[in-house]
Enzyme design. Structure first.
Site, short mmCIF file in Angstrom:
data_model
loop_
_atom_site.label_atom_id
_atom_site.label_comp_id
_atom_site.label_asym_id
_atom_site.label_seq_id
_atom_site.Cartn_x
_atom_site.Cartn_y
_atom_site.Cartn_z
N TYR A 101 4.06 -8.26 16.39
CA TYR A 101 4.40 -7.29 15.34
C TYR A 101 5.04 -6.03 15.95
O TYR A 101 6.08 -5.55 15.48
CB TYR A 101 3.11 -6.94 14.59
CG TYR A 101 3.13 -5.71 13.74
CD1 TYR A 101 3.82 -5.67 12.54
CD2 TYR A 101 2.43 -4.57 14.14
CE1 TYR A 101 3.82 -4.53 11.75
CE2 TYR A 101 2.43 -3.42 13.36
CZ TYR A 101 3.12 -3.41 12.17
OH TYR A 101 3.13 -2.28 11.39
N ASP A 127 10.12 -6.25 -3.89
CA ASP A 127 9.05 -6.88 -3.12
C ASP A 127 9.15 -8.37 -3.43
O ASP A 127 9.77 -8.76 -4.42
CB ASP A 127 7.66 -6.36 -3.54
CG ASP A 127 6.64 -6.47 -2.42
OD1 ASP A 127 6.25 -5.44 -1.85
OD2 ASP A 127 6.22 -7.62 -2.11
N GLY A 177 0.82 -1.21 0.00
CA GLY A 177 0.00 0.00 0.00
C GLY A 177 0.85 1.26 0.00
O GLY A 177 0.67 2.15 -0.85
N LEU A 178 1.78 1.38 0.94
CA LEU A 178 2.58 2.60 1.02
C LEU A 178 3.68 2.62 -0.03
O LEU A 178 4.05 3.68 -0.53
CB LEU A 178 3.17 2.75 2.43
CG LEU A 178 2.12 2.86 3.55
CD1 LEU A 178 2.79 3.19 4.88
CD2 LEU A 178 1.06 3.90 3.22
N SER A 199 -1.55 5.82 11.25
CA SER A 199 -2.56 5.24 10.36
C SER A 199 -2.51 5.96 9.03
O SER A 199 -3.12 7.02 8.87
CB SER A 199 -3.97 5.39 10.96
OG SER A 199 -4.02 4.90 12.28
N LYS A 237 8.91 -4.24 15.68
CA LYS A 237 9.22 -2.83 15.35
C LYS A 237 10.13 -2.23 16.41
O LYS A 237 11.02 -1.42 16.10
CB LYS A 237 7.92 -2.04 15.21
CG LYS A 237 7.02 -2.49 14.06
CD LYS A 237 7.66 -2.29 12.70
CE LYS A 237 6.69 -2.54 11.56
NZ LYS A 237 7.31 -2.39 10.24
N1 LIG Z 1 -0.24 1.63 6.48
C1 LIG Z 1 -0.13 2.01 7.74
O1 LIG Z 1 -0.96 2.75 8.26
C2 LIG Z 1 1.04 1.57 8.58
C3 LIG Z 1 1.02 1.85 9.95
C4 LIG Z 1 2.13 1.50 10.72
C5 LIG Z 1 3.22 0.90 10.12
N2 LIG Z 1 3.19 0.61 8.79
C6 LIG Z 1 4.36 -0.07 8.20
O2 LIG Z 1 4.64 0.47 6.93
C7 LIG Z 1 5.14 -0.54 6.06
C8 LIG Z 1 4.31 -0.57 4.79
O3 LIG Z 1 2.95 -0.76 5.15
P1 LIG Z 1 1.85 -1.12 4.06
O4 LIG Z 1 0.55 -0.67 4.62
O5 LIG Z 1 2.28 -0.64 2.73
O6 LIG Z 1 1.91 -2.71 4.13
P2 LIG Z 1 1.65 -3.78 2.95
O7 LIG Z 1 1.40 -5.09 3.64
O8 LIG Z 1 0.62 -3.27 2.01
O9 LIG Z 1 3.04 -3.85 2.20
C9 LIG Z 1 4.15 -4.54 2.69
C10 LIG Z 1 4.87 -5.18 1.52
O10 LIG Z 1 6.02 -5.87 2.01
C11 LIG Z 1 6.16 -7.06 1.27
N3 LIG Z 1 6.89 -8.05 2.07
C12 LIG Z 1 6.53 -8.58 3.26
N4 LIG Z 1 7.44 -9.47 3.68
C13 LIG Z 1 8.41 -9.50 2.73
C14 LIG Z 1 9.63 -10.22 2.60
N5 LIG Z 1 10.01 -11.11 3.52
N6 LIG Z 1 10.39 -10.00 1.51
C15 LIG Z 1 10.01 -9.12 0.55
N7 LIG Z 1 8.85 -8.42 0.62
C16 LIG Z 1 8.07 -8.60 1.70
C17 LIG Z 1 4.74 -7.51 0.99
O11 LIG Z 1 4.70 -8.38 -0.14
C18 LIG Z 1 4.02 -6.19 0.78
O12 LIG Z 1 3.92 -5.84 -0.59
C19 LIG Z 1 5.09 -1.85 6.86
O13 LIG Z 1 6.37 -2.10 7.42
C20 LIG Z 1 4.12 -1.55 7.98
O14 LIG Z 1 4.40 -2.31 9.14
C21 LIG Z 1 2.12 0.93 8.01
#
Ligand SMILES: NC(=O)c1ccc[n+]([C@@H]2O[C@H](COP(=O)([O-])OP(=O)(O)OC[C@H]3O[C@@H](n4cnc5c(N)ncnc54)[C@H](O)[C@@H]3O)[C@@H](O)[C@H]2O)c1
Length: 267
Positions: free
Chosen positions: A137, A35, A15-16, A166, A141
């Protein structure tokens, strides 16, 4: 900070990561995208390298000839211990080791509110509070923040740990009126992480300019992060739709919200 030769973006299919694939491209001649999921074809100025961060040899190659890393890859919510271990602990270690061995200047990476999730919302947290994770989780972190501090202190590898709250197109529930970060503020924050001249290891909250935010970035003014959006603009809509949660619901009593309700994942 001069324009970068090569910026590595991990989690680029997530997503991000998808927000940053276009949003951060202007800062580097080449964006290297990783990815373990399919990333589609490489666009102009892109390199696409699919693979798993849990593989140390792969990560050593992935971080070669890279100036800076924006690390969004990982297990992004509570999950099995195995998934948290492989993606967020082994994977992050492999990333920092690859960065150290290849002379990468800086790692900007997504920590989370869930590293401090059990702090009460009646306390406004600054960036110096101890971690207080709410899930496996969140523990991963907190590990990552310690790892980042260690690589700065021992090896001079700069990093920014962003405690993202968020980050969504708009607040999805009552809690997010306080915890939301808009995509434009997120892109601005990543830009500040790339452009700020000296960061050492900085922890910063990833949050918009919400009227009822229970965190403060006052101690990290050197980052120049000035968010503009405000979850308050969505209050009337969300309260009319969902009502107001009771005063003892984790949704409103602790920083991590509903994550504090999750049972142990492997039970
Ligand atoms: N979206 C939010 O509000 C939020 C809040 C707090 C923290 N985060 C952190 O931000 C980051 C991105 O969040 P997001 O919402 O885009 O998550 P997401 O799950 O949409 O994206 C994470 C990506 O990482 C890839 N991935 C996971 N494990 C992997 C591995 N072992 N090797 C290679 N690729 C791998 C997944 O395939 C996925 O595309 C994450 O670390 C998440 O913990 C996000």
């Amino acid at each position: 900070m001069a324009r970068l030769n090569r910026l590595l973006l991990t989690g680029a299919a997530g997503g991000l990561g998808r927000v940053l694939r276009s949003g951060a491209a202007e800062h580097a001649d080449v964006m290297r995208l990783n990815d373990r999921e399919d990333l589609g074809a490489a666009g102009k100025g892109e390199e696409v390298i699919q693979g798993d961060m849990a593989d140390a040899d792969f990560m050593l190659e992935l971080t070669r000839d890279v100036d800076m890393v924006v690390h969004m890859g990982g297990q992004s919510t509570e999950g099995t211990w195995e998934s948290v271990l492989n993606s967020n602990i082994i994977g992050l270690y492999n990333l920092f080791e690859g960065a150290r061995k290849n002379g990468v200047k800086r790692v900007i990476w997504a920590s989370s509110v869930h590293a401090v999730g059990y702090h009460p919302t009646t306390t406004t947290l600054d960036t110096n509070v101890p971690t207080r994770p709410d899930t496996n989780y969140g523990v991963s972190k907190a590990f990552g923040e310690n790892l980042a501090q260690y690589y700065w202190d021992k090896y001079g590898l700069e990093s920014v740990s962003i405690r993202i709250y968020s980050c969504f197109p708009e607040p999805l529930n009552y809690r997010m009126l306080s915890t939301w970060m808009s995509y434009p503020d997120f892109t601005h924050l990543i830009e500040r992480c790339i452009l700020t001249a000296h960061v050492g290891h900085t922890i910063i909250y990833g949050i918009s300019n919400n009227s009822t935010a229970f965190v403060s970035n006052a101690a990290v003014g050197h980052m120049g992060y000035q968010p503009k959006d405000n979850g308050e603009d969505f209050r009337a809509m969300i309260e009319a739709r969902d009502g107001v949660p009771g005063p003892q619901e984790n949704m409103v009593t602790v920083h991590g919200g509903q994550f504090a309700d999750f049972p142990h994942f492997d039970d």
